[in-house]
Scaffold this active site. Structure first.
Site, short mmCIF file in Angstrom:
data_model
loop_
_atom_site.label_atom_id
_atom_site.label_comp_id
_atom_site.label_asym_id
_atom_site.label_seq_id
_atom_site.Cartn_x
_atom_site.Cartn_y
_atom_site.Cartn_z
N ASP A 105 -23.70 26.62 -26.71
CA ASP A 105 -24.43 27.08 -27.89
C ASP A 105 -25.48 26.05 -28.32
O ASP A 105 -25.52 24.92 -27.81
CB ASP A 105 -23.44 27.32 -29.03
CG ASP A 105 -23.95 28.36 -30.02
OD1 ASP A 105 -24.95 29.02 -29.72
OD2 ASP A 105 -23.34 28.49 -31.10
N TYR A 164 -13.60 20.97 -22.54
CA TYR A 164 -14.52 20.61 -23.62
C TYR A 164 -13.94 19.44 -24.40
O TYR A 164 -12.71 19.31 -24.53
CB TYR A 164 -14.72 21.78 -24.58
CG TYR A 164 -15.71 22.83 -24.12
CD1 TYR A 164 -17.06 22.71 -24.43
CD2 TYR A 164 -15.29 23.93 -23.38
CE1 TYR A 164 -17.98 23.68 -24.02
CE2 TYR A 164 -16.20 24.89 -22.97
CZ TYR A 164 -17.54 24.76 -23.29
OH TYR A 164 -18.45 25.70 -22.88
#
Length: 349
Positions: A105, A164
């Protein structure tokens, strides 16, 4: 489209000063890199296969970009890398079939993004295209590795798991050198409670309560498997590292946001299971909003071994080249200058 290309310096001519214009790059493209760009050409022996697939390992600072997914304005990582590939390969973008493993994002960083593209020709060596790519790309985007890939490999659909990491700087005063890469919490966080809560995410769950409103291209199965969720401390810096089979839109940032509230001791650890059970995003909104994007980084994308196998008779993978000065008898012949050379990192050991 033209203005973006100009801003990237991807279509600029070679100037008389020996550098290729690249306004967004802190270093110009040298004559050596320009020569590499000229050397990127099809192999004369590439006639047996209709197309060839190439795997890229990419790192980027996402601060200036509107995420990964292709769009021209504001620019995205995929857009920038794709434009460089178009210039180097002389192919149209629709023929490259350039695909990334994770559609990070806006503002999210990556150390281990994986992507692939296709060409109708083979390469004798991947070093020239690797050097040319990094010469054209801005300094906050770097291709770490290029290798050949089998036809069965797909950067997105072959993924086994993704890792992540979310960084939190937990101190009363923010470290200015961490401001673009870590979220600042001036509240003293209870890391023991955060670890206990993070463990409750592990396993196979319906994460509907942790996904933001899906975009049209992000409608996915809400059932995901979390393999591990670690909370580690390095002084005031907390690292929340999560590995899963896949993640929904803003799922990681929403999970982190809840853990931060638990760390503040505002809510109990067992709230995780209660929110998961509701499968309702509105329930999470009662306790936490999404954590800011700049603390998040895509660390790595994992694949099964068979998907990482190299095709037969393919060029050697490129990991970049060091620039070195070759040995010469300079002191015996002061008028003779040494010649520069480039070597693979492995050749220097």
């Amino acid at each position: 489209m033209g203005s973006v290309a100009a801003a990237l310096g991807l279509s600029s001519p070679l100037f008389t000063n020996g550098h290729l214009s690249s306004p967004n790059n802190s270093t110009s493209l040298s004559v050596e890199d320009a020569n590499d760009l000229a050397m990127v050409k099809p192999s004369s022996t590439a006639v047996s296969l209709p197309n060839y697939k190439w795997r890229l390992l990419i790192a980027y600072d996402g601060t200036r970009y509107a995420g990964w997914q292709f769009q021209v304005s504001p620019p995205t990582i995929q857009c920038i890398v794709e434009k460089a590939l178009v210039q180097i390969t002389k192919l149209e973008r629709e023929h490259l079939h350039f695909v990334g493993a994770s559609r990070t994002d806006t503002g999210v960083h990556a150390w281990g993004q994986v992507a692939h593209f296709i060409t109708p020709f083979n390469y004798d060596s991947l070093d020239p295209i690797h050097s040319a790519l990094n010469g054209l790309l801005p300094s906050d985007i770097r291709v770490r590795e290029i290798s050949a890939a089998t036809p069965e490999f797909h950067a997105r659909f072959s993924v086994k798991s993704k890792v992540y990491c979310y960084k939190i700087y937990n101190d009363s005063i923010m470290d200015p050198f961490q401001r673009y890469y870590a979220y600042h919490s001036a509240y003293k966080l209870n890391t023991t409670a955060m670890r206990e809560a993070a463990k409750l995410f592990i396993g196979k769950h319906d994460f509907s309560a942790f996904v933001n409103t899906s975009r049209n291209d992000r409608v996915r199965d809400p059932v995901k498997t979390i393999f591990r969720f670690d909370v580690s401390e390095m002084g005031p810096l907390l690292q929340l590292e999560v590995e899963g089979s896949g993640f929904l839109y803003r799922q990681v940032r929403n999970m982190v946001a809840l853990l931060i509230q638990i760390g503040k001791e505002a809510i109990p650890t067992d709230i995780v299971l209660k929110i998961l059970a509701t499968r309702d995003r509105r329930e999470l909104a009662k306790y936490a909003l999404s954590a800011p994007p700049h603390g998040l980084c895509l660390v790595s994308v994992k694949y099964n071994e068979e998907h990482l196998m190299l095709p037969s008779e393919c060029p050697t993978s490129s990991f970049g080249r060091y620039h070195t000065i070759s040995k010469c008898s300079f002191y015996r012949n002061p008028g003779i200058a040494c010649h520069q050379s480039t070597k693979h990192p492995k050749e220097l050991h």
